[in-house]
Design an enzyme around this catalytic site. Structure first.
Site, PDB file in Angstrom:
ATOM      1  N   CYS B  52       0.624  -1.203  -0.033  1.00 10.57           N
ATOM      2  CA  CYS B  52      -0.131   0.100  -0.051  1.00 10.57           C
ATOM      3  C   CYS B  52       0.671   1.084  -0.096  1.00 10.57           C
ATOM      4  O   CYS B  52       1.769   1.305   0.791  1.00 10.57           O
ATOM      5  CB  CYS B  52      -0.807  -0.147   1.281  1.00 10.57           C
ATOM      6  SG  CYS B  52      -1.777   1.719   1.286  1.00 10.57           S
ATOM      7  N   CYS B  55       0.496   3.189   3.493  1.00 12.62           N
ATOM      8  CA  CYS B  55       0.758   2.780   5.017  1.00 12.62           C
ATOM      9  C   CYS B  55       1.942   3.384   5.451  1.00 12.62           C
ATOM     10  O   CYS B  55       2.905   3.794   4.523  1.00 12.62           O
ATOM     11  CB  CYS B  55       1.004   1.261   4.873  1.00 12.62           C
ATOM     12  SG  CYS B  55      -0.584   0.295   4.885  1.00 12.62           S
ATOM     13  N   HIS B 115      -4.349   0.157   7.904  1.00  9.65           N
ATOM     14  CA  HIS B 115      -4.821  -0.005   6.724  1.00  9.65           C
ATOM     15  C   HIS B 115      -6.389  -0.536   6.667  1.00  9.65           C
ATOM     16  O   HIS B 115      -6.968  -0.527   5.510  1.00  9.65           O
ATOM     17  CB  HIS B 115      -3.879  -1.022   6.038  1.00  9.65           C
ATOM     18  CG  HIS B 115      -4.276  -1.234   4.341  1.00  9.65           C
ATOM     19  ND1 HIS B 115      -3.738  -0.329   3.385  1.00  9.65           N
ATOM     20  CD2 HIS B 115      -4.557  -2.217   3.643  1.00  9.65           C
ATOM     21  CE1 HIS B 115      -4.210  -0.980   2.341  1.00  9.65           C
ATOM     22  NE2 HIS B 115      -4.817  -2.170   2.494  1.00  9.65           N
ATOM     23  N   ASN B 155     -13.390  10.034  -1.211  1.00  3.75           N
ATOM     24  CA  ASN B 155     -14.039   9.061  -1.914  1.00  3.75           C
ATOM     25  C   ASN B 155     -13.922   7.839  -1.182  1.00  3.75           C
ATOM     26  O   ASN B 155     -12.710   7.333  -1.155  1.00  3.75           O
ATOM     27  CB  ASN B 155     -13.357   9.145  -3.233  1.00  3.75           C
ATOM     28  CG  ASN B 155     -13.529  10.401  -4.121  1.00  3.75           C
ATOM     29  OD1 ASN B 155     -14.866  11.064  -4.145  1.00  3.75           O
ATOM     30  ND2 ASN B 155     -12.786  10.705  -4.713  1.00  3.75           N
ATOM     31  N   SER B 163      -9.235   4.296  -5.437  1.00  3.83           N
ATOM     32  CA  SER B 163      -8.327   3.307  -5.955  1.00  3.83           C
ATOM     33  C   SER B 163      -7.513   2.670  -4.594  1.00  3.83           C
ATOM     34  O   SER B 163      -6.672   1.929  -5.103  1.00  3.83           O
ATOM     35  CB  SER B 163      -7.578   4.043  -6.904  1.00  3.83           C
ATOM     36  OG  SER B 163      -7.017   5.217  -6.543  1.00  3.83           O
ATOM     37  N   HIS B 166      -6.853   2.266   1.941  1.00  5.13           N
ATOM     38  CA  HIS B 166      -6.274   2.719   2.953  1.00  5.13           C
ATOM     39  C   HIS B 166      -7.223   4.055   3.339  1.00  5.13           C
ATOM     40  O   HIS B 166      -7.381   4.935   2.463  1.00  5.13           O
ATOM     41  CB  HIS B 166      -4.894   3.072   2.995  1.00  5.13           C
ATOM     42  CG  HIS B 166      -4.227   3.461   4.332  1.00  5.13           C
ATOM     43  ND1 HIS B 166      -3.285   2.608   4.619  1.00  5.13           N
ATOM     44  CD2 HIS B 166      -4.279   4.458   4.828  1.00  5.13           C
ATOM     45  CE1 HIS B 166      -2.814   3.052   5.784  1.00  5.13           C
ATOM     46  NE2 HIS B 166      -3.470   4.121   5.957  1.00  5.13           N
ATOM     47  N   HIS B 168      -8.298   7.475   3.682  1.00  2.23           N
ATOM     48  CA  HIS B 168      -7.861   8.640   3.162  1.00  2.23           C
ATOM     49  C   HIS B 168      -8.775   9.478   2.595  1.00  2.23           C
ATOM     50  O   HIS B 168      -9.828   9.218   2.029  1.00  2.23           O
ATOM     51  CB  HIS B 168      -6.718   8.408   2.695  1.00  2.23           C
ATOM     52  CG  HIS B 168      -6.820   8.032   1.131  1.00  2.23           C
ATOM     53  ND1 HIS B 168      -7.254   6.776   0.784  1.00  2.23           N
ATOM     54  CD2 HIS B 168      -6.881   8.649  -0.310  1.00  2.23           C
ATOM     55  CE1 HIS B 168      -7.383   6.613  -0.549  1.00  2.23           C
ATOM     56  NE2 HIS B 168      -7.131   7.925  -1.165  1.00  2.23           N
ATOM     57  N   GLN B 170      -8.683  13.771   0.532  1.00  2.00           N
ATOM     58  CA  GLN B 170      -8.039  14.613  -0.522  1.00  2.00           C
ATOM     59  C   GLN B 170      -8.160  15.945  -0.032  1.00  2.00           C
ATOM     60  O   GLN B 170      -9.383  16.338   0.304  1.00  2.00           O
ATOM     61  CB  GLN B 170      -8.033  14.313  -1.868  1.00  2.00           C
ATOM     62  CG  GLN B 170      -7.734  12.981  -2.338  1.00  2.00           C
ATOM     63  CD  GLN B 170      -7.823  12.799  -3.763  1.00  2.00           C
ATOM     64  OE1 GLN B 170      -7.197  13.580  -4.538  1.00  2.00           O
ATOM     65  NE2 GLN B 170      -8.543  11.746  -4.165  1.00  2.00           N
TER      66      GLN B 170
HETATM   67  O1  LIG Z   1      -7.584  11.114  -6.946  1.00  2.00           O
HETATM   68  P1  LIG Z   1      -7.986   9.647  -7.118  1.00  2.00           P
HETATM   69  O2  LIG Z   1      -8.548   9.050  -5.895  1.00  2.00           O
HETATM   70  O3  LIG Z   1      -6.984   8.848  -7.661  1.00  2.00           O
HETATM   71  O4  LIG Z   1      -9.344   9.736  -8.015  1.00  2.00           O
HETATM   72  C1  LIG Z   1     -10.658   9.782  -7.588  1.00  2.00           C
HETATM   73  O5  LIG Z   1     -10.909  10.958  -7.191  1.00  2.00           O
HETATM   74  C2  LIG Z   1     -10.726  12.223  -8.015  1.00  2.00           C
HETATM   75  C3  LIG Z   1     -11.425  13.319  -7.530  1.00  2.00           C
HETATM   76  O6  LIG Z   1     -12.808  13.114  -7.239  1.00  2.00           O
HETATM   77  C4  LIG Z   1     -11.583  11.806  -9.441  1.00  2.00           C
HETATM   78  O7  LIG Z   1     -11.187  12.862 -10.247  1.00  2.00           O
HETATM   79  C5  LIG Z   1     -11.373  10.594 -10.113  1.00  2.00           C
HETATM   80  O8  LIG Z   1     -11.861  10.269 -11.048  1.00  2.00           O
HETATM   81  C6  LIG Z   1     -11.241   9.396  -9.064  1.00  2.00           C
HETATM   82  O9  LIG Z   1     -11.004   8.255  -9.627  1.00  2.00           O
END
Ligand SMILES: O=P(O)(O)O[C@H]1O[C@H](CO)[C@@H](O)[C@H](O)[C@H]1O
Ligand SMILES: O=P(O)(O)O[C@H]1O[C@H](CO)[C@@H](O)[C@H](O)[C@H]1O
Lengths: 350, 350
Positions: B52, B55, B115, B155, B163, B166, B168, B170
């Site tokens: 990961c 981690c 994780h 997300n 993706s 873990h 998290h 943004q």
């Molecule tokens: O930034 P990540 O987690 O790789 O990507 C994810 O979040 C982003 C922000 O909402 C989007 O633009 C991506 O399509 C989504 O896959």
């Protein structure tokens, strides 16, 4: 000269049809992907499926029996989101809780009796019959005094929420003009008042000069990736002549409309050698009894796939909370689509 | 009295935060579903995963090494959609092709070194540390002259484009104010100018009187399903006191913020006994150097699941071309969430 290179540097683009902005991050397209993989549609379907509620002669969930149709078949949606007889009324509290009754009609349009086909696998004359049904539905629904907007669309593929692979689309027609066509009306009206011309006609002229975002064209229609496209391979299908709705298309124009739909959807399938999922639909003048000289009929294709048959673009966190975002540029997407053959991969690899 | 019954009849609801409408079709919730099934997250993850990139102690894709962090850990996104050094400039053609450079910063916030956890499985003090990092990120990014808006979000779940499981979130911080917070600024400003009060404070008062859409509350925060919710189990997390951003929350308020996040996400997981996917994020004042007395900090949760761990709501054809649509009512969703226990199902079924 500006140091800004749209092919390389992060930037925002303006969507003149909605008045909203989009974030473009071209430098980010090399990002590795470890997330969800989509299941590509590799199903071999029979020409007739006795359990399908859209196949000719079959009984639907509500007991109705489909006729033995041979071309297209349109009927009232058995689970319509809109109903004509909904009670009127409004709810209001402090100006902050506001609701109002909505009424309308939901229709289903089967494109073909063949359970195993999709638009790119149908002949141009058969797609032309679908265009004619769109015109019939728009004419009959739009003529009703209780219908002020007619939304014709198709959800293709399970990833786009389509629950039955039988080739079909829908019509949701309603009393009020929904958000997106309302925005497009405002934007087209403002442009028309200022310039006395159609926004999309002027835009088309610019794009035909530039060429970089054009995907394909014929005598009466052009398909391009709009400068402000949000979905990776989003396209806009535009008639060269300014018409407000699909009923105004001439016989020759309807044929050419079917031609570009066929050629575009074949290219889509060829891109990742898969039945390419999308939501697509017509945007047309409101049927509110007003003149709409500003309106220019067009068709949007919103396909989610990004890098392969299994890797899609997600419109999630940032996109749901801030604004849409894309990685590959519209110019790159147009180039990819332009380079593809117009013979369906199933026919060349069969 | 109006014959319109919001629990039964199709109607539109107004979103005063964005100024846009939503279609509600309560009669349609019995529709059978034969479409795509989501894969619920039933993975048993290890507390530490050597592969990961989030981690503690691990090497990321770009060669950087994570510290041996024990609480939270924030760092610059290795594949940021926004970069601080992007060249300036604009592109303009006929008023219809318009682009402008955008610059900004992308950050990743690890919620925990573990994780195998998610927010509902973390303790309130540990979630409180995440709230503190949100405040630190907002403060440091928002203070920069080149940053006028800071979007903090998470997300969760593969179905929401995440993706890496873990835990998290943004931060995308940028020069311009994106579409949705810009709309919310306009709407809150108009209300504030007219009433001299916060739109969301007045809305909260209405909802506390009505009770039907309240999910849970504590001394300083309320969680409710907004009257205009678009996603099936969408919620709004509101501080009782009007603050413009997360840095203004007192120590006690931050604790109570962590408390409602924990209790809400436990209820979400308990709803379908699955790790409940969502996109969630804070909406706060722009950091554009202006006073924003109209702004009322809040957090949106946009979860896609509709009927079970495997059946989601699709925002597709009609929703992409016309406007958002929902079947179950916000009142029903709130009732479902209210009825659930606040002990995580993994702890009761373990
Ligand atoms: O930034 P990540 O987690 O790789 O990507 C994810 O979040 C982003 C922000 O909402 C989007 O633009 C991506 O399509 C989504 O896959
Ligand atoms: O009407 P269908 O095909 O059953 O349903 C699909 O299309 C509708 C219109 O875009 C959406 O509201 C649904 O979420 C989607 O699953």
């Amino acid at each position: 000269m500006s140091a800004l290179d749209l092919a390389q540097h992060p930037h925002r683009r303006f969507n003149p049809l909605t008045g909203e902005w989009l974030l473009v991050s071209p430098h980010r397209s090399q990002r590795p992907w470890q997330g969800q993989q989509e299941a590509p549609d590799r199903s071999q379907r029979p020409a007739y499926d006795p359990t399908c509620y859209l196949c000719a002669g079959n009984t639907r969930a509500n007991g109705a029996v489909n006729p033995a149709y041979t071309g297209t078949f349109a009927f009232d949606n058995d689970f319509a989101a809109l109903t004509p007889d909904a009670p009127a009324g409004t709810v209001e509290m402090g100006g902050l809780l506001r609701a109002e009754a909505e009424s309308g009609v939901g229709r289903v349009i089967c494109f073909s009796p063949r359970h195993d086909l999709t638009l790119p696998e149908m002949s141009t004359p058969d797609i032309r019959r679908v265009v004619d049904v769109w015109a019939e539905e728009f004419a009959s629904l739009g003529a009703r005094p209780d219908i002020n907007y007619v939304q014709i669309f198709e959800n293709k593929g399970a990833v786009m929420g389509c629950s039955n692979p039988h080739p079909h689309g829908q019509v949701w027609a309603q009393r009020t003009v929904p958000g997106d066509p309302a925005k497009e009306t405002v934007q087209q009206q403002a442009y028309f008042q200022q310039h006395g011309r159609s926004l999309l006609a002027d835009y088309l002229e610019l794009e035909l000069n530039e060429q970089v975002r054009i995907v394909l064209e014929n005598e009466h229609f052009v398909v391009l990736v709009p400068f402000w496209a949000a979905w990776p391979f989003e396209t806009l299908v535009l008639p060269r002549r300014v018409v407000q709705d699909v009923t105004q298309l001439t016989d020759a124009e309807r044929d050419r409309f079917a031609d570009v739909i066929r050629r575009l959807t074949i290219r889509y399938d060829n891109l990742f050698q898969t039945s390419f999922p999308y939501s697509a639909g017509l945007h047309q003048r409101p049927t509110d009894g007003q003149q709409h000289p500003e309106w220019h009929l067009h068709m949007h294709f919103f396909p989610p796939l990004l890098r392969s048959a299994t890797v899609r673009k997600f419109m999630v966190g940032y996109e749901l909370l801030a604004n849409p975002q894309r990685d590959i540029t519209p110019e790159y997407a147009a180039q990819r689509l332009r380079e593809l053959p117009e013979v369906h991969y199933k026919q060349t690899t069969a």
